[in-house]
Design an enzyme around this catalytic site. Structure first.
Site, PDB file in Angstrom:
ATOM      1  N   ASN A   5       0.927  -1.217   0.028  1.00  0.00           N
ATOM      2  CA  ASN A   5      -0.028  -0.051   0.065  1.00  0.00           C
ATOM      3  C   ASN A   5       1.010   1.278  -0.137  1.00  0.00           C
ATOM      4  O   ASN A   5       1.446   1.354   0.922  1.00  0.00           O
ATOM      5  CB  ASN A   5      -0.781  -0.099   1.221  1.00  0.00           C
ATOM      6  CG  ASN A   5      -1.708   1.250   1.405  1.00  0.00           C
ATOM      7  OD1 ASN A   5      -1.860   2.223   0.352  1.00  0.00           O
ATOM      8  ND2 ASN A   5      -2.359   1.359   2.402  1.00  0.00           N
ATOM      9  N   SER A  38       3.550  -2.139  10.546  1.00  0.00           N
ATOM     10  CA  SER A  38       4.800  -2.116  10.819  1.00  0.00           C
ATOM     11  C   SER A  38       5.587  -3.579  10.453  1.00  0.00           C
ATOM     12  O   SER A  38       6.308  -3.869  11.130  1.00  0.00           O
ATOM     13  CB  SER A  38       5.004  -1.728  12.176  1.00  0.00           C
ATOM     14  OG  SER A  38       4.874  -0.349  12.357  1.00  0.00           O
ATOM     15  N   GLY A  59       2.842   2.521  10.849  1.00  0.00           N
ATOM     16  CA  GLY A  59       3.680   3.596  10.641  1.00  0.00           C
ATOM     17  C   GLY A  59       4.458   3.963  11.917  1.00  0.00           C
ATOM     18  O   GLY A  59       4.987   4.971  11.881  1.00  0.00           O
ATOM     19  N   GLU A  65      -5.307  -4.779  10.726  1.00  0.00           N
ATOM     20  CA  GLU A  65      -4.016  -3.732  10.884  1.00  0.00           C
ATOM     21  C   GLU A  65      -4.539  -2.949  12.200  1.00  0.00           C
ATOM     22  O   GLU A  65      -5.330  -1.896  12.155  1.00  0.00           O
ATOM     23  CB  GLU A  65      -4.121  -2.840   9.439  1.00  0.00           C
ATOM     24  CG  GLU A  65      -3.633  -3.535   8.217  1.00  0.00           C
ATOM     25  CD  GLU A  65      -3.333  -2.483   7.321  1.00  0.00           C
ATOM     26  OE1 GLU A  65      -2.273  -2.685   7.017  1.00  0.00           O
ATOM     27  OE2 GLU A  65      -4.117  -1.648   6.895  1.00  0.00           O
ATOM     28  N   HIS A  95      -9.816   0.951   5.239  1.00  0.00           N
ATOM     29  CA  HIS A  95      -8.346   1.109   5.789  1.00  0.00           C
ATOM     30  C   HIS A  95      -8.503   2.486   7.047  1.00  0.00           C
ATOM     31  O   HIS A  95      -9.041   3.358   6.614  1.00  0.00           O
ATOM     32  CB  HIS A  95      -7.439   1.858   4.755  1.00  0.00           C
ATOM     33  CG  HIS A  95      -5.957   1.884   5.165  1.00  0.00           C
ATOM     34  ND1 HIS A  95      -5.366   2.676   5.817  1.00  0.00           N
ATOM     35  CD2 HIS A  95      -4.898   0.873   4.977  1.00  0.00           C
ATOM     36  CE1 HIS A  95      -4.126   2.603   6.323  1.00  0.00           C
ATOM     37  NE2 HIS A  95      -3.970   1.298   5.662  1.00  0.00           N
ATOM     38  N   LYS A 141      -0.073   4.238  -0.179  1.00  0.00           N
ATOM     39  CA  LYS A 141      -0.676   5.391   0.577  1.00  0.00           C
ATOM     40  C   LYS A 141      -0.421   6.824  -0.444  1.00  0.00           C
ATOM     41  O   LYS A 141      -0.631   6.447  -1.402  1.00  0.00           O
ATOM     42  CB  LYS A 141      -0.110   5.641   2.100  1.00  0.00           C
ATOM     43  CG  LYS A 141      -0.356   4.214   2.533  1.00  0.00           C
ATOM     44  CD  LYS A 141      -0.008   4.616   4.112  1.00  0.00           C
ATOM     45  CE  LYS A 141      -0.320   3.006   4.886  1.00  0.00           C
ATOM     46  NZ  LYS A 141      -0.037   3.229   6.213  1.00  0.00           N
TER      47      LYS A 141
HETATM   48  P1  13P Z   1       3.131   0.613   7.625  1.00  0.00           P
HETATM   49  O1  13P Z   1       3.548  -0.807   7.021  1.00  0.00           O
HETATM   50  O2  13P Z   1       3.797   1.675   7.081  1.00  0.00           O
HETATM   51  O3  13P Z   1       2.982   0.528   9.291  1.00  0.00           O
HETATM   52  O4  13P Z   1       1.622   0.509   7.273  1.00  0.00           O
HETATM   53  C1  13P Z   1       0.599  -0.430   7.098  1.00  0.00           C
HETATM   54  C2  13P Z   1      -0.511  -0.325   6.342  1.00  0.00           C
HETATM   55  O5  13P Z   1      -1.174   0.803   6.757  1.00  0.00           O
HETATM   56  C3  13P Z   1      -0.797  -1.055   5.183  1.00  0.00           C
HETATM   57  O6  13P Z   1      -2.117  -0.503   4.757  1.00  0.00           O
END
Ligand code: 13P
Length: 233
Positions: free
Chosen positions: A6, A191, A161, A155, A86, A8
């Site tokens: 992802n 993470s 993050g 998640e 999400h 983002k």
């Molecule tokens: P991170 O891997 O940056 O923690 O993000 C996870 C996430 O939100 C994947 O959709």
């Protein structure tokens, strides 16, 4: 196994194209299910091993919804895979469960592959397991857990993050509970990095991972696909 990236709000269209080319070279011998979710303006028609999906779209064909894209914009690129629910859309962009479930219903009717995301904020986890499960249950309102093209992604909001993850036992225990509710594959996200992906993927009730920041470097993400392959071989 399923290994999903992802991006983002990262990587431009140009960068995404370079990424996909490199990724395809790196994973050409893999038989893992690989997904890439670029930013909306970087959506591309892609043919290869990896499947490109949308991070978001509105639950319409087209129309007057300023700033949104609809089904026609996904169809233009042959996209039939979408992330729904999400935590950043729920908690930062204010998407309610009602909105999320309308989106789910719309894209289910269009036969999309849906990666449906759930996960609790820290204050809920701190209230104990009963509250946590109740919270997760509330994220299933209006969601068809028997949908044949469903992938679930757990998640925890506090793990996204932050470099923090639940313990392996905690992931396993929650995924096991989720498995009592659905036969859909279940991904863990939050993470996930090159150095912890192996332990996470080895958990019996984990069918794959959804990776944010660590997916932005194509070699790191490719490595994760390679690790998934090694575990399965
Ligand atoms: P991170 O891997 O940056 O923690 O993000 C996870 C996430 O939100 C994947 O959709």
């Amino acid at each position: 196994m399923i290994v999903a990236a992802n991006f983002k709000t990262n990587l431009t269209r140009k960068e995404t194209l370079v990424y996909l080319e490199k990724l395809e070279q790196n994973i050409k011998n893999s038989n893992q299910d690989v997904y890439v979710f670029p930013a909306t303006s970087s959506l591309v028609e892609h043919s290869g091993h990896a499947v490109v999906g949308a991070q978001n779209a509105y639950y319409v064909q087209d129309g007057a919804f300023t700033g949104e894209i609809g089904l026609v914009h996904l169809k233009e690129f042959g996209i039939d895979t979408i992330l729904i629910g999400h935590s950043e859309r729920r908690h930062i962009l204010g998407e309610s469960q009602e909105e999320v479930s309308k989106k789910f219903k719309f894209f289910k009717e269009k036969n999309f592959k849906i990666i449906y995301c759930i996960g609790e904020p820290l204050e809920i986890r701190e209230e104990g397991e009963e509250k946590l499960l109740k919270y997760i249950e509330s994220q299933f309102a209006g969601i068809d857990l028997d949908y044949k093209n469903l992938i679930l992604a757990y998640e925890p909001v506090w793990a996204i993050g932050t470099g923090k993850t639940p313990t392996l036992d905690d992931i396993e225990s929650l995924h096991k509970k989720l498995k009592q509710k659905t036969s859909a594959p279940i991904l863990y996200g939050g993470s996930v990095k090159v150095n912890n992906v192996e332990d996470i993927l080895k958990l019996e009730s984990v069918d794959g991972v959804l990776v944010g920041s660590a997916s932005l470097k194509v070699d790191d993400f490719s490595k994760m696909v390679e690790i998934a392959q090694r575990i399965e071989d």
